[in-house]
Write an enzyme that holds these catalytic residues in place. Sequence first.
Site, short mmCIF file in Angstrom:
data_model
loop_
_atom_site.label_atom_id
_atom_site.label_comp_id
_atom_site.label_asym_id
_atom_site.label_seq_id
_atom_site.Cartn_x
_atom_site.Cartn_y
_atom_site.Cartn_z
N ARG A 83 76.38 -25.33 7.07
CA ARG A 83 76.02 -24.45 8.29
C ARG A 83 74.94 -24.92 8.86
NH1 ARG A 83 74.66 -18.41 7.09
NH2 ARG A 83 72.71 -19.04 7.97
N HIS A 99 78.34 -9.41 7.32
CA HIS A 99 76.97 -9.40 7.69
C HIS A 99 76.97 -10.27 8.96
CE1 HIS A 99 77.92 -13.29 5.86
NE2 HIS A 99 76.92 -13.68 6.37
N HIS A 144 80.67 -10.93 10.20
CA HIS A 144 81.45 -11.83 9.12
C HIS A 144 81.43 -11.44 7.88
CE1 HIS A 144 78.06 -14.63 9.89
NE2 HIS A 144 78.64 -15.05 8.37
N ASP A 168 74.23 -13.24 10.46
CA ASP A 168 73.22 -14.30 9.77
C ASP A 168 71.84 -14.05 10.09
OD1 ASP A 168 75.42 -15.40 8.32
OD2 ASP A 168 75.63 -16.98 9.93
O1 LIG Z 1 81.99 -19.18 3.74
C1 LIG Z 1 82.28 -18.45 4.31
O2 LIG Z 1 83.41 -18.28 4.95
C2 LIG Z 1 81.35 -17.86 5.40
C3 LIG Z 1 80.26 -18.18 4.76
C4 LIG Z 1 78.98 -17.26 5.36
O3 LIG Z 1 79.20 -15.97 5.62
C5 LIG Z 1 77.80 -17.81 6.14
O4 LIG Z 1 77.52 -18.87 6.29
O5 LIG Z 1 76.86 -16.80 6.84
#
Ligand SMILES: O=C(O)CCC(=O)C(=O)O
Length: 288
Positions: free
Chosen positions: A270, A106, A254, A108
């Site tokens: 995040r 995806h 990612h 974000d």
């Molecule tokens: O936990 C992770 O490695 C990535 C998390 C993730 O995909 C995000 O925060 O959008």
Amino acid sequence: MTIELRPLSYALGAEVRGLDLTNRCSDADWRAVHSAFLKHGVLLFRGQKITREQHIAFSRRFGELDSHESLPLDRDRTHPELLMVTNDAKEDGSPSNSRYTGQMWHSDLSFTLAPALGSLLRAVAVPPVGGDTLFANMYLAYETLSQRMQGIVDDLHGIHVPERKNAGLSAHWEAENRRLNPPVAQPVVRVHPETDRKALYIGEKVKCFEGMTPEESRPLIEFLLRHATRPQFVFRHQWQADDLLLWDNRCTAHLALGDYDPRHRRHLERTTVLGAASGHVANLESIA
Ligand SMILES: O=C(O)CCC(=O)C(=O)O
């Protein structure tokens, strides 16, 4: 301070050395970081023992931060700019809602009308092995399609839904998630506003193309995902505590692999930098 860049893979990513984010980054360093961000798509800053406030302050250098109205369950109560990506149990002992966050390819906030410009994920605790994250270079994904295929995807919109793998949400929160985030149609190819390069904008949250049925759409969605995430276009990040990882959601996708023993703690936080308005609320008939 002079920063040094060390490429992390052929396809994308660079480590930034020589920057201590407990201090305010000078304007000259920030300009160097910003140009590396545009060039490499993913930047890694190791060993950053920063506070939440320092994380937020550095993130703000990139633009306005999202307060995560679209994901209210996962944001921190006192800092709405921080989204928890954690397997820490909740106060009542039940499992964390965000323990499977990101386990689908995806970009974000693609399922909103203000998809993210960038994200900055700080590792507070990571398992001794695994829990890696993959990143794909979506410029390369677009540029390596045949011209005929580029012409086809240039004209498509993908319908993104706020789905998550294995979320285990209650029926109430599943319904709330759908209410807060109706399906949104986004262009399958977006022009990066700062580099002017075209990037593929596709992920596992795309259920179909606007004006096409899911059956018609699925083979092309699957092809594009397979193509975009082939190993040559991917960087695999192996986390260490105090890593800060920044990625450009406009030209990368990612996936959190979930390749770790869940008895070990994995806690990351995040911030999300808001991007330009994009897409429109989808015509629901097209995903009926
Ligand atoms: O936990 C992770 O490695 C990535 C998390 C993730 O995909 C995000 O925060 O959008």
